[in-house]
Scaffold this motif. Structure first.
Motif, short mmCIF file in Angstrom:
data_model
loop_
_atom_site.label_atom_id
_atom_site.label_comp_id
_atom_site.label_asym_id
_atom_site.label_seq_id
_atom_site.Cartn_x
_atom_site.Cartn_y
_atom_site.Cartn_z
N ALA A 102 0.85 -1.19 0.00
CA ALA A 102 0.00 0.00 0.00
C ALA A 102 0.88 1.23 0.00
N VAL A 103 0.80 2.01 -1.07
CA VAL A 103 1.59 3.24 -1.19
C VAL A 103 0.67 4.44 -0.98
N TYR A 104 1.28 5.59 -0.75
CA TYR A 104 0.49 6.77 -0.40
C TYR A 104 0.24 7.69 -1.58
N GLN A 105 0.83 7.39 -2.73
CA GLN A 105 0.57 8.21 -3.90
C GLN A 105 0.50 7.31 -5.13
N SER A 106 -0.22 7.77 -6.12
CA SER A 106 -0.45 6.98 -7.30
C SER A 106 0.86 6.72 -8.06
N SER A 107 0.97 5.52 -8.61
CA SER A 107 2.14 5.19 -9.44
C SER A 107 2.00 5.74 -10.84
N TRP A 108 0.81 6.22 -11.17
CA TRP A 108 0.59 6.69 -12.53
C TRP A 108 -0.28 7.94 -12.52
N THR A 109 0.12 8.92 -13.31
CA THR A 109 -0.71 10.06 -13.65
C THR A 109 -0.27 10.49 -15.05
N PRO A 110 -1.05 11.28 -15.74
CA PRO A 110 -0.58 11.78 -17.04
C PRO A 110 0.78 12.48 -16.92
N LYS A 111 1.00 13.18 -15.80
CA LYS A 111 2.28 13.87 -15.59
C LYS A 111 3.42 12.85 -15.52
N HIS A 112 3.18 11.73 -14.82
CA HIS A 112 4.21 10.70 -14.74
C HIS A 112 4.51 10.14 -16.12
N PHE A 113 3.47 9.95 -16.93
CA PHE A 113 3.70 9.39 -18.26
C PHE A 113 4.58 10.31 -19.09
N GLU A 114 4.31 11.61 -18.98
CA GLU A 114 5.07 12.56 -19.78
C GLU A 114 6.49 12.73 -19.26
N GLU A 115 6.64 12.70 -17.93
CA GLU A 115 7.92 13.09 -17.36
C GLU A 115 8.77 11.92 -16.88
N ALA A 116 8.16 10.77 -16.64
CA ALA A 116 8.90 9.73 -15.92
C ALA A 116 8.83 8.37 -16.60
N PHE A 117 8.92 8.37 -17.90
CA PHE A 117 9.00 7.11 -18.64
C PHE A 117 7.80 6.21 -18.37
N GLY A 118 6.61 6.80 -18.25
CA GLY A 118 5.39 6.02 -18.19
C GLY A 118 4.91 5.67 -16.80
N ILE A 119 5.77 5.77 -15.81
CA ILE A 119 5.39 5.39 -14.45
C ILE A 119 6.30 6.15 -13.50
N THR A 120 5.82 6.49 -12.33
CA THR A 120 6.75 7.10 -11.38
C THR A 120 7.81 6.08 -10.99
N PRO A 121 9.08 6.44 -11.06
CA PRO A 121 10.12 5.49 -10.67
C PRO A 121 10.13 5.20 -9.17
N TYR A 122 9.39 6.02 -8.38
CA TYR A 122 9.43 5.88 -6.93
C TYR A 122 9.14 4.44 -6.49
N GLY A 123 10.17 3.73 -6.14
CA GLY A 123 9.99 2.45 -5.48
C GLY A 123 9.39 1.34 -6.30
N THR A 124 9.18 1.52 -7.60
CA THR A 124 8.52 0.47 -8.37
C THR A 124 9.47 -0.64 -8.79
N ASN A 125 10.77 -0.41 -8.70
CA ASN A 125 11.78 -1.41 -9.03
C ASN A 125 11.83 -1.76 -10.51
N ILE A 126 11.19 -0.93 -11.34
CA ILE A 126 11.24 -1.13 -12.79
C ILE A 126 12.50 -0.50 -13.36
N TYR A 127 12.83 0.67 -12.88
CA TYR A 127 13.95 1.44 -13.42
C TYR A 127 15.14 1.46 -12.47
N GLU A 128 16.31 1.77 -13.02
CA GLU A 128 17.53 1.89 -12.23
C GLU A 128 18.32 3.10 -12.71
N PRO A 129 19.10 3.72 -11.81
CA PRO A 129 19.94 4.87 -12.17
C PRO A 129 21.37 4.44 -12.50
N LEU A 130 22.16 5.39 -12.97
CA LEU A 130 23.59 5.11 -13.15
C LEU A 130 24.26 4.93 -11.80
#
Length: 580
Positions: A102-130
Motif C-alpha cells: 500500500a503506497v500513499y501516492q499513485s504510481s501513474w498520472t498523465p504527468k508521470h507518463f510525460e515526465e517519468a517514462f510512463g510510471i513514477t520510478p518511486y519504489g517500483t523497481n522497474i527502473y535503475e539509475p547510473l
C-alpha cells in the motif's frame, strides 16, 4: 508515548467519511495470495513431506508442478530437494509469492507518463539509475560501474556491459544519452543537474558536461527520477532494467503490478510479483494491513506507530531521513534582529518534549540542519541551543525585555514581545500541534506567539509577511549540500535565498560554493560543517527542531525489507521475501 485510537488528532473527524468509504472499497478487494515455491504437495507449508513429494516427482510417481521447482531453474531435480532442506533449516529464503504494497501516492498520472517514462520510478523497481544510494546514504555504482572527473565541467561514466532492458534491447551509451536527454526535455527538476551536453564516447562510455563546475554531480544524479529507460517507452509502456518488469496498470483500481525480471543480470528478487496499491489515506492503509488486505504499508502516521508496534502480527521498521524541520527567524523583524532574542527563543523550545509528545516519539531532536545520517553532519560537533528557560530569561533581560505591566508577556518601550508563527499543516499533519507546543513553551518565558495556518509557505515568505515559520526540507538524491544551498545561498529557497530570507555573512556563501566545487570529501566535509557551525551556533539564523523518521509496517511473514531513508527509494525489494 503509547497511544490508542480513541485519541484522535485534530482534523481526524473531517476525514472520517473518506476513511469509511475507503474501508468499504478495501472490503471488496481480493486477499493477497502467494505462490509458495517449495510447497510441492500444496498443503500450505514447507516441510519434510515436500521433500518426499519432490522425490516422488523425480521418480515419476507424482505429476510435476510449478511449486516443486523451488530454485526456479526450470528443472525439478535433487537441487530442489537441497533447497527445500535449506528452507526448513532456515538458511535459505522462500522463493516466489506476491507482495501487496500500500503506497500513499499513485504510481501513474498523465504527468508521470510525460515526465517519468510512463510510471513514477518511486519504489517500483522497474527502473535503475547510473548511480544508486544504499540505505546508509552511500553512493554505489549501479548501471555505471565507475566514474571520474575529466575536468572541472565534465564527468565520464563507464557503463556496465551486461545489462539489457526488459524489451531485450541493450543498455549502452546510446540508451543513457536518450534517457538523460528525454529527462532534460520533460522533467523540470533535471535543470538542477546543470547538464550542457551528453556525449557517447564509445558504446559503453558517456561524458556529461555541466554548465558550471559541479563536483557533486554523481551524487546529485543518484536520484530516483534520474533513471535509465529503453527508447520503447515512447510506445507507451514502462521499460527499464530493474529487478521487476511492468506487467499491468489498472487505472480504475489505481494499482500497478510488476513481475520478477527473470533475465536480471544480478541477484534475482525472491518475489514473483508485487502489486502497488494506492491508498492515500494513512489510517486506511493501517486498516488494510491489519485486515490482511495488504502485506506492507509505507508512510505510517506517527500516531499509529506505537499501536502497530504493540500488534504481535506486525513488524514496524524505521529509517532516519536526511531531512530536518526548522524554526525560521525573520531578521527584518526588529526584535528578531537581536541575536540575543533568537538565542533566547532557541533555548526556550523543548525539542525532546516536542518529539515525545507531539511526534509520538517518531523523530530525533535536531542540533543542525543536516541529519546525522549524512557523513558530514555537524550534529555531534555543534553546541546547539539546549532547552534552558533560565538562559532564555537571562538573554531576554539582557536585551531589555521586561514584564513591566504584569500581564505575563515581556515588553520594551511600551511594545509587547509578540511574534507571528506561520505553518503549513498540509505538508505535515503534526505541524499545527507543533506550532501550538512552541506557542505554549514560549508563552511560559513571556513571549506572545500568534499562530497563522497558511495554504502555501511561498507567498508569505516571499512577501516577508512572517516573523517565524515552521518549515521542512529533505534530500531526494545523494547530495545533501542542496539543503545548505537552499537555505543559505542567494539563489536558494523559493528564489529568495540568504540575502533576504536569512541574512548571513558572505563568507558562508563562499564556503558553500567552495565545498560544492570540489570532489575531495575531506575538503567539502570540512567546509560544509563550518557552514553549519556559523549558521546555527554563531549567527543563529534558524533553530533546527527535529530530524524526521520514515516508518513502514508489514506482516511478520514479510522478511528482508528495510525502508530507505529517501522517500523516492522507500520501497526497495531486492532482499524482501515472504517467509514460509
Amino acid at each position: 508515548m503509547k497511544q490508542t485510537r480513541e485519541k484522535m488528532n485534530k482534523g481526524a473527524v473531517l476525514g472520517i467519511i473518506a476513511v469509511i468509504v475507503s474501508v468499504m472499497l478495501l472490503a471488496s478487494m481480493p486477499m493477497a495470495t502467494a505462490k509458495l515455491y517449495g510447497d510441492a504437495n500444496g498443503d500450505g507449508v514447507i516441510d519434510e513431506d515436500d521433500i518426499t513429494h519432490v522425490e516422488q516427482i523425480i521418480a515419476g510417481e507424482k505429476t510435476e508442478n510449478e511449486l516443486a521447482d523451488v530454485n526456479q531453474d526450470g528443472e525439478i531435480d535433487v537441487l530442489d530437494i537441497a533447497y527445500i532442506e535449506l528452507i526448513i533449516l532456515g538458511t535459505a529464503h522462500s522463493i516466489g509469492g506476491t507482495l501487496v504494497v500500500a503506497v500513499y501516492q499513485s504510481s501513474w498520472t498523465p504527468k508521470h507518463f510525460e515526465e517519468a517514462f510512463g510510471i513514477t520510478p518511486y519504489g517500483t523497481n522497474i527502473y535503475e539509475p547510473l548511480v544508486s544510494l544504499d540505505n546508509d546514504m552511500n553512493l554505489q555504482p549501479w548501471l555505471a560501474k565507475s566514474w571520474e572527473r575529466m575536468d572541472d565541467d565534465t564527468w565520464r561514466f563507464y557503463l556496465r556491459e551486461d545489462v539489457k532492458f526488459h524489451d531485450g534491447t541493450p543498455f549502452n551509451a546510446k540508451a543513457a544519452k536518450f534517457s538523460f536527454e528525454r529527462m532534460i526535455d520533460s522533467i523540470p527538476w533535471t535543470a538542477r543537474l546543470a547538464i550542457d551536453r551528453i556525449t557517447a564516447v564509445d558504446d559503453y562510455t558517456i561524458d556529461i558536461t555541466n554548465k558550471r563546475p559541479f563536483a557533486m554531480f554523481p551524487a546529485y544524479a543518484a536520484h530516483s527520477w534520474t533513471v535509465m529507460a529503453s527508447q520503447s517507452v515512447e510506445d507507451g509502456e514502462p521499460c527499464g532494467t530493474g529487478p521487476f518488469r511492468f506487467e499491468k496498470l489498472d487505472k480504475v483500481k489505481d494499482e500497478l503490478t510488476v513481475v520478477k525480471n527473470r533475465e536480471y543480470r544480478g541477484k534475482r528478487p525472491y518475489l514473483d510479483k508485487v502489486i502497488f496499491r494506492n491508498i492515500p489515506d494513512a489510517q486506511t492503509r493501517v486498516l488494510a494491513l491489519e485486515a490482511g488486505e495488504v502485506d506492507l504499508i509505507q508512510e505510517v502516521q506517527r500516531s499509529e506507530v506505537s499501536i502497530l508496534e504493540a500488534n504481535p502480527d506486525i513488524t514496524v521498521s524505521r529509517a532516519l531521513m536526511p531531512g530536518v524541520c526548522i524554526l525560521g527567524f525573520n531578521r527584518q523583524n526588529e526584535a528578531l534582529s537581536d541575536i540575543r532574542v533568537r538565542k533566547a527563543i532557541c533555548h526556550g523550545i523543548d525539542k525532546e518534549s516536542i518529539v515525545e509528545n507531539v511526534l509520538s516519539g517518531v523523530g530525533q531532536p535536531a542540533k543542525t540542519i543536516i541529519s546525522p545520517i549524512i557523513s558530514w553532519s555537524a550534529h555531534d560537533e555543534l553546541e546547539g541551543h539546549p532547552y534552558n528557560t533560565a538562559k532564555t530569561k537571562e538573554l531576554l533581560s539582557d536585551a531589555g525585555w521586561k514584564d513591566t505591566d504584569g500581564d505575563g508577556y515581556l515588553d520594551k518601550g511600551g511594545k509587547t514581545l509578540e511574534l507571528n508563527l506561520i505553518f503549513d499543516a498540509r505538508s505535515d499533519p503534526d505541524n499545527e500541534a507543533m506550532a501550538e507546543a512552541i506557542q505554549g513553551q514560549l508563552r511560559d518565558v513571556g513571549i506572545k506567539v500568534d499562530l497563522e495556518r497558511v495554504e502555501s509557505m511561498q507567498t508569505p515568505i516571499k512577501e516577508g509577511k512572517w516573523d517565524m515559520f515552521i518549515g521542512s526540507i529533505g534530500v531526494y538524491c545523494g547530495d545533501a549540500s542542496m539543503i545548505l544551498h537552499a537555505w543559505f545561498h542567494s539563489e536558494g529557497f523559493y528564489g529568495v535565498g540568504v540575502k533576504q530570507l536569512f541574512p548571513i555573512s558572505d563568507y558562508v556563501e563562499k564556503l558553500l560554493e567552495e565545498g560544492q566545487a570540489t570532489a575531495d570529501e575531506t575538503v567539502y566535509s570540512q567546509k560544509f560543517r563550518e557552514v553549519q557551525r556559523i549558521a546555527i551556533d554563531e549567527e543563529v539564523v534558524l533553530d533546527p527542531i527535529f530530524y524526521p523518521v520514515r516508518v513502514c509496517a508489514a506482516k511478520n511473514s514479510v522478511k528482508g525489507f528495510r525502508p530507505h531513508p529517501i522517500n523516492g527509494w522507500s520501497i526497495t525489494l531486492e532482499n524482501t521475501y515472504i517467509a514460509s
